[in-house]
Scaffold this motif. Sequence first.
Motif, PDB file in Angstrom:
ATOM      1  N   VAL A 344     -26.845  25.322 119.970  1.00 44.12           N
ATOM      2  CA  VAL A 344     -27.534  26.576 119.683  1.00 44.12           C
ATOM      3  C   VAL A 344     -28.410  26.349 118.460  1.00 44.12           C
ATOM      4  O   VAL A 344     -27.922  25.910 117.423  1.00 44.12           O
ATOM      5  N   ASP A 345     -29.702  26.647 118.574  1.00 42.83           N
ATOM      6  CA  ASP A 345     -30.628  26.446 117.459  1.00 42.83           C
ATOM      7  C   ASP A 345     -31.319  27.759 117.123  1.00 42.83           C
ATOM      8  O   ASP A 345     -31.890  28.411 117.994  1.00 42.83           O
ATOM      9  N   THR A 346     -31.285  28.117 115.855  1.00 39.31           N
ATOM     10  CA  THR A 346     -31.895  29.382 115.416  1.00 39.31           C
ATOM     11  C   THR A 346     -33.321  29.218 114.922  1.00 39.31           C
ATOM     12  O   THR A 346     -33.960  30.195 114.543  1.00 39.31           O
ATOM     13  N   GLY A 347     -33.807  27.997 114.855  1.00 39.68           N
ATOM     14  CA  GLY A 347     -35.175  27.765 114.407  1.00 39.68           C
ATOM     15  C   GLY A 347     -35.303  27.578 112.914  1.00 39.68           C
ATOM     16  O   GLY A 347     -36.080  26.761 112.441  1.00 39.68           O
ATOM     17  N   ARG A 348     -34.588  28.356 112.157  1.00 38.44           N
ATOM     18  CA  ARG A 348     -34.534  28.260 110.694  1.00 38.44           C
ATOM     19  C   ARG A 348     -33.366  29.116 110.214  1.00 38.44           C
ATOM     20  O   ARG A 348     -32.807  29.902 110.978  1.00 38.44           O
ATOM     21  N   PRO A 349     -32.960  28.950 108.961  1.00 41.66           N
ATOM     22  CA  PRO A 349     -31.907  29.826 108.457  1.00 41.66           C
ATOM     23  C   PRO A 349     -32.332  31.283 108.590  1.00 41.66           C
ATOM     24  O   PRO A 349     -33.503  31.626 108.437  1.00 41.66           O
ATOM     25  N   MET A 350     -31.377  32.150 108.862  1.00 32.31           N
ATOM     26  CA  MET A 350     -31.649  33.570 109.052  1.00 32.31           C
ATOM     27  C   MET A 350     -30.448  34.358 108.551  1.00 32.31           C
ATOM     28  O   MET A 350     -29.332  33.825 108.461  1.00 32.31           O
ATOM     29  N   PRO A 351     -30.626  35.606 108.181  1.00 32.87           N
ATOM     30  CA  PRO A 351     -29.494  36.386 107.656  1.00 32.87           C
ATOM     31  C   PRO A 351     -28.302  36.429 108.608  1.00 32.87           C
ATOM     32  O   PRO A 351     -27.159  36.543 108.169  1.00 32.87           O
ATOM     33  N   GLU A 352     -28.571  36.323 109.917  1.00 29.19           N
ATOM     34  CA  GLU A 352     -27.489  36.406 110.909  1.00 29.19           C
ATOM     35  C   GLU A 352     -26.912  35.041 111.282  1.00 29.19           C
ATOM     36  O   GLU A 352     -26.151  34.943 112.254  1.00 29.19           O
ATOM     37  N   PHE A 353     -27.282  33.995 110.530  1.00 31.50           N
ATOM     38  CA  PHE A 353     -26.825  32.655 110.894  1.00 31.50           C
ATOM     39  C   PHE A 353     -25.300  32.576 110.929  1.00 31.50           C
ATOM     40  O   PHE A 353     -24.722  31.933 111.804  1.00 31.50           O
ATOM     41  N   GLY A 354     -24.642  33.236 110.007  1.00 29.82           N
ATOM     42  CA  GLY A 354     -23.181  33.251 110.011  1.00 29.82           C
ATOM     43  C   GLY A 354     -22.608  33.908 111.249  1.00 29.82           C
ATOM     44  O   GLY A 354     -21.559  33.490 111.757  1.00 29.82           O
ATOM     45  N   ASP A 355     -23.303  34.923 111.778  1.00 35.78           N
ATOM     46  CA  ASP A 355     -22.848  35.577 113.006  1.00 35.78           C
ATOM     47  C   ASP A 355     -22.984  34.641 114.200  1.00 35.78           C
ATOM     48  O   ASP A 355     -22.159  34.668 115.128  1.00 35.78           O
ATOM     49  N   ILE A 368     -14.318  22.323 118.599  1.00 41.17           N
ATOM     50  CA  ILE A 368     -14.794  21.839 117.297  1.00 41.17           C
ATOM     51  C   ILE A 368     -16.141  22.495 117.024  1.00 41.17           C
ATOM     52  O   ILE A 368     -17.020  22.497 117.893  1.00 41.17           O
ATOM     53  N   VAL A 369     -16.307  23.033 115.829  1.00 37.69           N
ATOM     54  CA  VAL A 369     -17.565  23.682 115.456  1.00 37.69           C
ATOM     55  C   VAL A 369     -18.309  22.771 114.491  1.00 37.69           C
ATOM     56  O   VAL A 369     -17.775  22.378 113.452  1.00 37.69           O
ATOM     57  N   LEU A 370     -19.546  22.427 114.837  1.00 38.83           N
ATOM     58  CA  LEU A 370     -20.379  21.571 114.003  1.00 38.83           C
ATOM     59  C   LEU A 370     -21.665  22.317 113.672  1.00 38.83           C
ATOM     60  O   LEU A 370     -22.320  22.855 114.565  1.00 38.83           O
ATOM     61  N   VAL A 371     -22.030  22.352 112.380  1.00 39.57           N
ATOM     62  CA  VAL A 371     -23.164  23.155 111.921  1.00 39.57           C
ATOM     63  C   VAL A 371     -24.099  22.294 111.084  1.00 39.57           C
ATOM     64  O   VAL A 371     -23.645  21.440 110.309  1.00 39.57           O
ATOM     65  N   TYR A 372     -25.397  22.530 111.234  1.00 41.88           N
ATOM     66  CA  TYR A 372     -26.395  21.956 110.326  1.00 41.88           C
ATOM     67  C   TYR A 372     -27.278  23.081 109.806  1.00 41.88           C
ATOM     68  O   TYR A 372     -27.825  23.865 110.580  1.00 41.88           O
ATOM     69  N   GLU A 373     -27.434  23.155 108.465  1.00 41.95           N
ATOM     70  CA  GLU A 373     -28.301  24.181 107.884  1.00 41.95           C
ATOM     71  C   GLU A 373     -28.875  23.696 106.559  1.00 41.95           C
ATOM     72  O   GLU A 373     -28.145  23.167 105.712  1.00 41.95           O
ATOM     73  N   ILE A 374     -30.177  23.899 106.371  1.00 40.92           N
ATOM     74  CA  ILE A 374     -30.813  23.645 105.085  1.00 40.92           C
ATOM     75  C   ILE A 374     -30.585  24.853 104.182  1.00 40.92           C
ATOM     76  O   ILE A 374     -30.678  25.999 104.614  1.00 40.92           O
ATOM     77  N   PHE A 375     -30.283  24.584 102.936  1.00 38.31           N
ATOM     78  CA  PHE A 375     -29.995  25.653 101.976  1.00 38.31           C
ATOM     79  C   PHE A 375     -31.267  26.406 101.610  1.00 38.31           C
ATOM     80  O   PHE A 375     -32.311  25.799 101.344  1.00 38.31           O
ATOM     81  N   GLU A 376     -31.177  27.722 101.626  1.00 39.97           N
ATOM     82  CA  GLU A 376     -32.261  28.569 101.139  1.00 39.97           C
ATOM     83  C   GLU A 376     -31.706  29.504 100.078  1.00 39.97           C
ATOM     84  O   GLU A 376     -30.667  30.160 100.290  1.00 39.97           O
ATOM     85  N   HIS A 377     -32.377  29.572  98.936  1.00 42.71           N
ATOM     86  CA  HIS A 377     -31.870  30.348  97.811  1.00 42.71           C
ATOM     87  C   HIS A 377     -31.643  31.809  98.171  1.00 42.71           C
ATOM     88  O   HIS A 377     -30.701  32.445  97.698  1.00 42.71           O
ATOM     89  N   SER A 378     -32.506  32.370  98.996  1.00 43.64           N
ATOM     90  CA  SER A 378     -32.400  33.790  99.314  1.00 43.64           C
ATOM     91  C   SER A 378     -31.216  34.112 100.213  1.00 43.64           C
ATOM     92  O   SER A 378     -30.781  35.259 100.287  1.00 43.64           O
ATOM     93  N   LEU A 379     -30.699  33.088 100.915  1.00 44.97           N
ATOM     94  CA  LEU A 379     -29.614  33.314 101.871  1.00 44.97           C
ATOM     95  C   LEU A 379     -28.304  32.650 101.457  1.00 44.97           C
ATOM     96  O   LEU A 379     -27.223  33.198 101.670  1.00 44.97           O
ATOM     97  N   GLY A 380     -28.400  31.453 100.870  1.00 42.06           N
ATOM     98  CA  GLY A 380     -27.188  30.675 100.629  1.00 42.06           C
ATOM     99  C   GLY A 380     -26.567  30.263 101.959  1.00 42.06           C
ATOM    100  O   GLY A 380     -27.205  30.322 103.016  1.00 42.06           O
ATOM    101  N   TYR A 381     -25.326  29.844 101.910  1.00 38.69           N
ATOM    102  CA  TYR A 381     -24.605  29.525 103.138  1.00 38.69           C
ATOM    103  C   TYR A 381     -23.696  30.697 103.513  1.00 38.69           C
ATOM    104  O   TYR A 381     -23.262  31.465 102.639  1.00 38.69           O
ATOM    105  N   PRO A 382     -23.342  30.845 104.792  1.00 39.99           N
ATOM    106  CA  PRO A 382     -22.570  32.011 105.255  1.00 39.99           C
ATOM    107  C   PRO A 382     -21.080  31.892 104.949  1.00 39.99           C
ATOM    108  O   PRO A 382     -20.239  31.860 105.855  1.00 39.99           O
ATOM    109  N   VAL A 383     -20.749  31.859 103.666  1.00 35.89           N
ATOM    110  CA  VAL A 383     -19.364  31.605 103.273  1.00 35.89           C
ATOM    111  C   VAL A 383     -18.448  32.747 103.700  1.00 35.89           C
ATOM    112  O   VAL A 383     -17.318  32.517 104.154  1.00 35.89           O
ATOM    113  N   GLU A 384     -18.903  33.994 103.556  1.00 33.54           N
ATOM    114  CA  GLU A 384     -18.052  35.129 103.918  1.00 33.54           C
ATOM    115  C   GLU A 384     -17.704  35.095 105.413  1.00 33.54           C
ATOM    116  O   GLU A 384     -16.548  35.323 105.797  1.00 33.54           O
TER     117      GLU A 384
END
Length: 441
Positions: A344-355, A368-384
């Motif tokens: 599944v590819d979202t194209g770029r980080p997005m607010p709903e990436f964690g969803d 097994i869940v495998l994720v790739y994401e570039i960090f963006e200051h406005s979003l961070g990673y979906p830790v919650e």
Amino acid sequence: MSLNDLFDPDSIAVIGASKTPGKLGNDAMANAKEFDGPVYPVNPSGDGSVYGYDFVESVADTDADLALCCVPGPVTPEVIEECGEAGVGAAVVFAGGFAEAGGQGIELQADVQSIAEEYDIAVLGPNTAGHIIPHRHLFSSFVPGFDEIDSGDVAIAAQSGGVGVTATFQLDREGYGTAGMYGLGNRVNTDFDEVIPMLDDDSEVDAIALHIEGTDQIDSVIEAVEAASTPVVALKSGNEMEEFVQAHTAAPIQESERYERPFTNGGAVMADSLTELLDASRVLAQCPQADGPNVGLVTAQAGPGIMMADYLDERGVNFPELTEDTRERLDDILPGFTYDRNPVDTGRPMPEFGDVIDAVGRDDNVDIVLVYEIFEHSLGYPVEELEQLTADIDKPVVFTVAGPDAALSDDRDRMEDLGVATFDSPERGAYAASVLAETSR
């Protein structure tokens, strides 16, 4: 022979301790001073104190049960005998010039072995960088900086002290400590088959990483690996260049195939590089065991995601179809230009990436869940979202990160605390997922 005095001593003697910076006996004392119990610098020529510890003339003047032998090879048998007469139960012999040197070195090692057997002393080495157990504040090594290594959950048992040292500092640079590093060296009477069960019994050890050049105790080592309940990862080197290998740790030449099949049949993982050894050990230590080999891959950038998919496909890892419920949920989240199958590819980080990660992670077809994401200051990673997901499902989650280290480090630490194993390149993340898939079968 018991290894208890090697793994959990009450007191330490540093034989050949020195005030002179740069000398072996000074470097060993610099590390040993971090020990919580008594430390005795032993040197009949010593005057005053070193690092706040008063010199003593002989190991007989101590109640040490672990001796760090910072003396030349030729006098080592005499020192081991003095240790035996003093009731010392374990000794670390740093010096080289033993069996790996041939000739008289072989006789010298035989003398050490004979005396150690007479007095029932467990000897680590000779020709070793020593060992460290950070959670016990035990740093029995001459390597500068080892006393600053933090505790972790991967223990390293390396035939080469240099490999053990390199692995320890690599874990340290990447933000992880170690549950222990053991440089076995020439293995005079402490080999892999003695060390593995001790590590398996240590509650602080969640994975065991082995570096092996060769051992005459191969059948016993295989049995120890098969019996271990703690995950084991092994790296075999020294398959060629017989003279070079034997001049290093006096190891017999044994091809990787002699270890690979029995180790993997016994549940261990074989690595092809030092980084693979550590990455496999770390993901097995951190993540729950996968129920199967089916990977759900979620990426915020298609290029790295394709590289990861290629890597996993070449290793026979499955990408199952997502359930209809998951597809419907993804259709509600994702814009039309994205790829909503698996990967599944979202194209770029997005607010709903964690969803998106949550939807794939809860899919019944995904192990097994495998994720790739570039960090963006406005979003961070979906830790919650990851916190809730990992609390609700018992599946491994591997997250591959990219971005400025200082910016992403806090989120990365939080993910690690949740049991989400993080890696910093597509290949390393994909390799970690392949290890989880392999060990699920």
